[in-house]
Design an enzyme around this catalytic site. Structure first.
Site, mmCIF file in Angstrom:
data_model
loop_
_atom_site.group_PDB
_atom_site.id
_atom_site.type_symbol
_atom_site.label_atom_id
_atom_site.label_comp_id
_atom_site.label_asym_id
_atom_site.label_seq_id
_atom_site.Cartn_x
_atom_site.Cartn_y
_atom_site.Cartn_z
ATOM 1 N N THR A 1 0.823 -1.207 0.000
ATOM 2 C CA THR A 1 0.000 0.000 0.000
ATOM 3 C C THR A 1 0.860 1.261 0.000
ATOM 4 O O THR A 1 1.991 1.257 0.519
ATOM 5 C CB THR A 1 -0.910 0.017 1.249
ATOM 6 O OG1 THR A 1 -1.533 1.301 1.377
ATOM 7 C CG2 THR A 1 -0.117 -0.239 2.522
ATOM 8 N N ASP A 2 0.309 2.338 -0.532
ATOM 9 C CA ASP A 2 1.011 3.624 -0.488
ATOM 10 C C ASP A 2 1.143 4.148 0.935
ATOM 11 O O ASP A 2 1.968 5.019 1.218
ATOM 12 C CB ASP A 2 0.307 4.656 -1.375
ATOM 13 C CG ASP A 2 -1.141 4.928 -0.977
ATOM 14 O OD1 ASP A 2 -1.658 4.272 -0.053
ATOM 15 O OD2 ASP A 2 -1.770 5.800 -1.611
ATOM 16 N N GLU A 3 0.353 3.608 1.861
ATOM 17 C CA GLU A 3 0.367 4.104 3.236
ATOM 18 C C GLU A 3 1.682 3.832 3.965
ATOM 19 O O GLU A 3 1.963 4.447 4.992
ATOM 20 C CB GLU A 3 -0.815 3.529 4.020
ATOM 21 C CG GLU A 3 -2.159 3.987 3.481
ATOM 22 C CD GLU A 3 -3.322 3.610 4.366
ATOM 23 O OE1 GLU A 3 -3.182 3.706 5.601
ATOM 24 O OE2 GLU A 3 -4.369 3.239 3.830
ATOM 25 N N TYR B 1 -1.753 -0.311 11.050
ATOM 26 C CA TYR B 1 -1.970 -0.981 9.758
ATOM 27 C C TYR B 1 -0.791 -0.759 8.819
ATOM 28 O O TYR B 1 -0.183 -1.706 8.313
ATOM 29 C CB TYR B 1 -3.254 -0.492 9.091
ATOM 30 C CG TYR B 1 -3.280 -0.772 7.604
ATOM 31 C CD1 TYR B 1 -3.219 -2.083 7.130
ATOM 32 C CD2 TYR B 1 -3.312 0.258 6.665
ATOM 33 C CE1 TYR B 1 -3.194 -2.356 5.763
ATOM 34 C CE2 TYR B 1 -3.293 0.008 5.309
ATOM 35 C CZ TYR B 1 -3.232 -1.305 4.858
ATOM 36 O OH TYR B 1 -3.200 -1.560 3.512
ATOM 37 N N ALA C 1 2.162 0.302 9.419
ATOM 38 C CA ALA C 1 3.409 -0.227 9.978
ATOM 39 C C ALA C 1 3.504 -1.733 9.772
ATOM 40 O O ALA C 1 4.578 -2.264 9.457
ATOM 41 C CB ALA C 1 3.501 0.110 11.460
ATOM 42 N N LYS D 1 2.100 -3.411 7.326
ATOM 43 C CA LYS D 1 2.356 -3.634 5.905
ATOM 44 C C LYS D 1 3.822 -3.327 5.565
ATOM 45 O O LYS D 1 4.452 -4.047 4.781
ATOM 46 C CB LYS D 1 1.424 -2.783 5.049
ATOM 47 C CG LYS D 1 -0.022 -3.238 5.069
ATOM 48 C CD LYS D 1 -0.199 -4.664 4.543
ATOM 49 C CE LYS D 1 0.116 -4.780 3.064
ATOM 50 N NZ LYS D 1 -0.089 -6.175 2.566
ATOM 51 N N ASN E 1 -11.286 13.846 0.954
ATOM 52 C CA ASN E 1 -12.432 13.043 1.398
ATOM 53 C C ASN E 1 -13.736 13.831 1.270
ATOM 54 O O ASN E 1 -14.791 13.266 0.965
ATOM 55 C CB ASN E 1 -12.231 12.596 2.848
ATOM 56 C CG ASN E 1 -11.146 11.550 2.981
ATOM 57 O OD1 ASN E 1 -10.730 10.935 1.996
ATOM 58 N ND2 ASN E 1 -10.670 11.345 4.205
#
Length: 287
Positions: A106-108, A130, A132, A134, A229
């Site tokens: 993921t880009d996160e 989450y 972290a 990944k 958003n």
């Protein structure tokens, strides 16, 4: 589902834990295929994983706990699946000499960026349990390539959306709430920015990387559809004939990243680009 349908002539085993977000109706048109084998199980279960990886050519690790809000409430389950589970898959892949291991990320993992875009060489600065978890899975995968020669490729996609997504993510939650006459909860000021990537474009990018990507490399997958958003919320209100009275601003979540943005020029130079227009993809998702 999109990838599975394309490879209907190949023997495919789908290992899935079948958690709260699972929906077998989504596989009705696939499960009849004699080459498709569904196995209920956990990627942290070394015995099951070893048995299923043996004799396979490619492993695609889509498995993950993914919802940031849930990771704040229960970090341990994310670390178990996203880190320990990835390690279990890598160990089996090393033992059985698989030809490719595709780590879906993921880009996160890059964290938040005010200006510009993250490249594949950017530092990892995850801000939630989450992201972290990944990042941890990515780094273990990378180490298995460098240390043991496991043929790993890592993909990092921006925010996915599309039909049949479990209604906890922003789009499916807001769509279902509005259809049911409920308000939609917008975190903080609603100005957090995400790059919205249609799920089929993402699948086709991963498929492309599986064939064209270089072992040991990382590929960002982005659609260049950056929207706040609040912008996304207003698009849904317009599509469903609602006004802004349906918006309920709520307390921001801890560690909420302000902006994600990835540079996917590395992948585009290989020949991939998104196939769907954002507007039509959003309409299809609402429909």
């Amino acid at each position: 589902r999109h990838i599975l349908k394309k490879y209907s002539d190949y023997k495919i085993t789908n290992l899935d834990k079948v958690t709260y977000a699972a929906n077998f109706d989504n596989l009705k048109d696939i499960e009849k295929n004699k080459n498709y084998n569904f196995v209920k199980g956990d990627i942290c279960d070394a015995k099951i994983v070893d048995k299923l990886v043996k004799g396979k050519d490619i492993v695609l690790n889509f498995a993950a706990e993914t919802h940031v809000d849930r990771s704040i409430d229960d970090p341990k389950s994310f670390i178990r699946t996203d880190v320990d589970g990835t390690h279990t898959l890598l160990e089996a892949s090393r033992k059985h000499n698989i030809k490719k291991f595709i780590q879906i990320s993921t880009d996160e993992v890059y964290g938040s960026i005010e200006k510009g875009s993250f490249t594949e060489e950017s530092a990892l600065q995850p801000n939630s349990p989450y992201s972290a978890s990944k990042a941890g899975g990515d780094l273990i995968a990378r180490s298995y390539n460098k240390t043991f020669g496991v043929p790993v490729i890592i993909t990092r996609s921006s925010n996915n959306f599309g039909p049949y997504q479990y209604p906890e993510k922003l789009l499916p939650l807001f769509i279902t709430n509005l259809l049911e006459g409920k308000k939609v909860p917008v975190y903080g000021d609603g100005l957090n920015v995400r790059d919205w990537l249609y799920v089929i474009d993402n699948c086709e990018a991963i498929d492309f990387i599986m064939h064209k990507g270089a072992i040991g490399k990382i590929y960002n997958i982005g659609a260049d559809n950056e929207k706040t958003n609040l912008d996304m919320t207003k698009l849904l209100l317009k599509e469903l004939g609602k006004d802004e009275s349906s918006i309920e601003y709520v307390k921001d979540r801890p560690g909420h990243d302000r902006r994600y943005s990835v540079d996917s020029s590395k992948l585009r130079k290989l020949g991939w680009k998104p196939r769907f227009k954002f507007e039509s993809a959003l309409k299809e998702t609402v429909s």
